[in-house]
Design a protein around this motif. Sequence first.
Motif, PDB file in Angstrom:
ATOM      1  N   HIS A   1       0.806  -1.032   0.069  1.00  0.00           N
ATOM      2  CA  HIS A   1       0.072  -0.073  -0.058  1.00  0.00           C
ATOM      3  C   HIS A   1       0.910   1.277   0.134  1.00  0.00           C
ATOM      4  O   HIS A   1       1.971   1.238   0.412  1.00  0.00           O
TER       5      HIS A   1
ATOM      6  N   LEU B   1      -3.719   0.245  -2.901  1.00  0.00           N
ATOM      7  CA  LEU B   1      -3.538  -0.907  -2.520  1.00  0.00           C
ATOM      8  C   LEU B   1      -3.053  -1.757  -3.978  1.00  0.00           C
ATOM      9  O   LEU B   1      -3.701  -1.676  -4.864  1.00  0.00           O
TER      10      LEU B   1
ATOM     11  N   SER C   1      -6.654 -11.431  -3.085  1.00  0.00           N
ATOM     12  CA  SER C   1      -6.008 -10.381  -2.511  1.00  0.00           C
ATOM     13  C   SER C   1      -7.003  -9.166  -2.917  1.00  0.00           C
ATOM     14  O   SER C   1      -7.036  -8.270  -1.806  1.00  0.00           O
TER      15      SER C   1
ATOM     16  N   LEU D   1      -9.375  -9.409   0.030  1.00  0.00           N
ATOM     17  CA  LEU D   1      -8.566  -8.897   1.459  1.00  0.00           C
ATOM     18  C   LEU D   1      -8.522  -7.378   1.302  1.00  0.00           C
ATOM     19  O   LEU D   1      -8.662  -6.803   2.342  1.00  0.00           O
ATOM     20  N   ALA D   2      -8.079  -6.851   0.123  1.00  0.00           N
ATOM     21  CA  ALA D   2      -8.198  -5.323   0.101  1.00  0.00           C
ATOM     22  C   ALA D   2      -9.566  -4.731   0.416  1.00  0.00           C
ATOM     23  O   ALA D   2      -9.679  -3.767   1.029  1.00  0.00           O
TER      24      ALA D   2
ATOM     25  N   VAL E   1     -10.244  -4.641   4.129  1.00  0.00           N
ATOM     26  CA  VAL E   1      -9.633  -3.510   4.961  1.00  0.00           C
ATOM     27  C   VAL E   1     -10.359  -1.995   4.463  1.00  0.00           C
ATOM     28  O   VAL E   1     -10.412  -1.473   5.537  1.00  0.00           O
TER      29      VAL E   1
ATOM     30  N   LEU F   1      -4.300   1.882   5.526  1.00  0.00           N
ATOM     31  CA  LEU F   1      -4.264   0.751   4.739  1.00  0.00           C
ATOM     32  C   LEU F   1      -3.149  -0.079   5.145  1.00  0.00           C
ATOM     33  O   LEU F   1      -3.124  -1.118   4.275  1.00  0.00           O
TER      34      LEU F   1
ATOM     35  N   TYR G   1      -3.328  -4.039   5.213  1.00  0.00           N
ATOM     36  CA  TYR G   1      -3.780  -4.864   4.225  1.00  0.00           C
ATOM     37  C   TYR G   1      -2.213  -5.774   3.914  1.00  0.00           C
ATOM     38  O   TYR G   1      -2.711  -6.923   3.838  1.00  0.00           O
ATOM     39  N   THR G   2      -1.135  -5.130   4.090  1.00  0.00           N
ATOM     40  CA  THR G   2       0.058  -5.828   3.910  1.00  0.00           C
ATOM     41  C   THR G   2       0.045  -7.007   5.044  1.00  0.00           C
ATOM     42  O   THR G   2       0.546  -7.976   4.855  1.00  0.00           O
TER      43      THR G   2
END
Length: 147
Positions: A10, A15, A38, A41-42, A45, A57, A60-61
């Motif tokens: 991010h 992202l 992914s 998941l983004a 978040v 953000l 997210y990682t």
Amino acid sequence: MVIYEPADLHAGPTLVVGDAAGLADPFTGEGIYAALYSACLAAEVIAEQVNWQVPDLGGYTSLVRERMGPELANAFRVTRWFFPASGLVHRLLHRHQGLATCMLQVIAGDLPYTSFFDACRNQPALLFCPGGHDRTAIFEIVRAPRG
């Protein structure tokens, strides 16, 4: 031990997902699943922080590392031993039906790399005995919940 630790995925309000985040499977090269997962998941978040004045953000990682990292790390492990020793691996797969069956399931995406390594570690006799194994028995043991 291989650990998958991507760089920050991010920057400000942006992202990075899928192939752009380096999330393609290193063994098969497949990237559709990683891109969609992914992106989910983004979205998770973003949904948590959509009303924040200054969204953070960075989670997210961390989420990608937590949920995708172990499987990607194991895919890297397979890649590291499979390609440099392909002749040896071919002979092993040819002689050990249980191992070949599991490897085909990994390649097809039906068996996670983590389950494959757990089976190699916990049930080597099943995987490394010459041919003649019942596929159902192999999958019941490989997919059995970890205790």
